[in-house]
Write an enzyme that holds these catalytic residues in place. Sequence first.
Site, mmCIF file in Angstrom:
data_model
loop_
_atom_site.group_PDB
_atom_site.id
_atom_site.type_symbol
_atom_site.label_atom_id
_atom_site.label_comp_id
_atom_site.label_asym_id
_atom_site.label_seq_id
_atom_site.Cartn_x
_atom_site.Cartn_y
_atom_site.Cartn_z
ATOM 1 N N LYS A 107 59.374 90.704 -42.115
ATOM 2 C CA LYS A 107 60.650 90.257 -41.568
ATOM 3 C C LYS A 107 60.491 89.534 -40.230
ATOM 4 C CE LYS A 107 63.753 93.388 -43.976
ATOM 5 N NZ LYS A 107 62.876 94.263 -44.799
HETATM 6 C C1 LIG Z 1 63.016 94.414 -46.204
HETATM 7 C C2 LIG Z 1 61.789 94.870 -46.901
HETATM 8 C C3 LIG Z 1 61.591 94.658 -48.269
HETATM 9 C C4 LIG Z 1 62.658 94.057 -49.164
HETATM 10 O O1 LIG Z 1 62.887 92.705 -48.926
HETATM 11 P P1 LIG Z 1 64.208 91.995 -49.532
HETATM 12 O O2 LIG Z 1 64.153 90.613 -49.021
HETATM 13 O O3 LIG Z 1 65.364 92.789 -48.987
HETATM 14 O O4 LIG Z 1 64.137 92.102 -51.007
HETATM 15 C C5 LIG Z 1 60.382 95.037 -48.818
HETATM 16 N N1 LIG Z 1 59.428 95.631 -48.089
HETATM 17 C C6 LIG Z 1 59.583 95.869 -46.777
HETATM 18 C C7 LIG Z 1 58.501 96.547 -46.033
HETATM 19 C C8 LIG Z 1 60.759 95.487 -46.122
HETATM 20 O O5 LIG Z 1 60.916 95.739 -44.824
#
Ligand SMILES: *Cc1c(COP(=O)(O)O)cnc(C)c1O
Length: 442
Positions: A107
Amino acid sequence: MQYYSLGKNSPNVDFRTAAITGQAPDKGLYFPSTIPKFTAAQIERFKTIDKATLAFEVMKPYVAGTIDDASLKEICAETIHFDFPLVPITEDILSLELFHGPTLAFKDVGARFMSRCLGYFSKDKKANKTTTVLVATSGDTGGAVANGFLGVEGVNVIILYPKGKVSPIQELQLTTCGQNITALEVEGSFDDCQAIVKEAFMDAALNAQFNLTSANSINVARWLPQQLYYFFAWQQWVAKYQDALGNYPAMNMVVPSGNFGNICAGMMAKASGLPLGHFIAACNANDVVTRYLATEKYEVRQAIATVSNAMDVGNPSNFVRIMEILENNFPALTNALSSYSIDDTNTKSTIARVYKTNNYTLDPHGAVAFAAAEIYLANHPQAKTIILETAHPVKFPEVVEEAIGEKIAIPASVEFLFDKEKISIPLAANFAAFKNWMKEGK
Ligand SMILES: *Cc1c(COP(=O)(O)O)cnc(C)c1O
């Protein structure tokens, strides 16, 4: 580039407005009015150009008319200023490690891009008001957003997290920033945090006073830059596998999915001409999409708590965008996308097995992807896949250390956090308490 609301009941806006407001007035998600199409010659060039230039060229059409080229170049270079290595785990399963950013989470890319865009827009004379980013987190989003927005002028960030329910490193990432970042430690669950945030966005007075916006993947400025992972993976894939005739095996992507923002970004990259193979959504017990693909019935459920908690989502917000890319055509969907649901027992045993057999430490989200990749490969023996490793295993020490029977070393890049002081504000788990705190001038 214009953006329309998938609610189909709001005026079109430019990238600036979409990024600042997050969601359309009709509560729909914004979607670009045209998906940029890269030519074969551009794609050929993309094989070898540097990451920052590639990021600039991919993002440029999406922000057209709102950010000048020089500023966008700078924003892109800062956004992707770390490694995205493609690491083989087995002969046919490679891991695209997306956890080398400052908070060890994929993210980071979306949060950094969005924060710098909002910082850029707030320099504009027209915007003399501070924007307040409000975000609820089960752990990973909050850290990336806090780090991404730290010190960005004209933007305040308020993070709500459930007391006692995030891991120690995650909590430090949320609570030690200071400056324009405030962490609210809510006496309740992640769902309580999310409910407060939702109510805040619906409160007209609060919105008018604080210019509230959301930093989750419904925001185009966080969602769209996630396409870059797929371009970076593809560069490495081509470098590794391309033969003298220019051929290489299909690059099938296994994406651990919760709100489906990441996988949807990959499908956008493919729609804009990047030659990607099949997409596989790896889900935990929260299997709305897995069941939809099997039955054509979309049934929203309450989220179930699992060990891959960043994917505990009962109603994935970005799935409507996937349907939009595929023009709401169900056969096109099942042709482009498969999905497997992996339970906690399988997730934990996968972490243990891959550690023992392949000497690779998966985090719980990566483990869900690995187990899904194995199912896909059992059905497609000639294929190869990339799994996206979305977080560093050290962020989930309880589950991972129990599975591998060893302590995980803390990466040097986050050791400094342990010398910092946690600063959080306790908050009762209800909207009235939150509104009160906001109104009292914090
Ligand atoms: C947010 C997150 C996801 C999921 O991603 P999306 O875009 O919401 O499908 C998967 N793994 C981790 C570690 C995350 O922080």
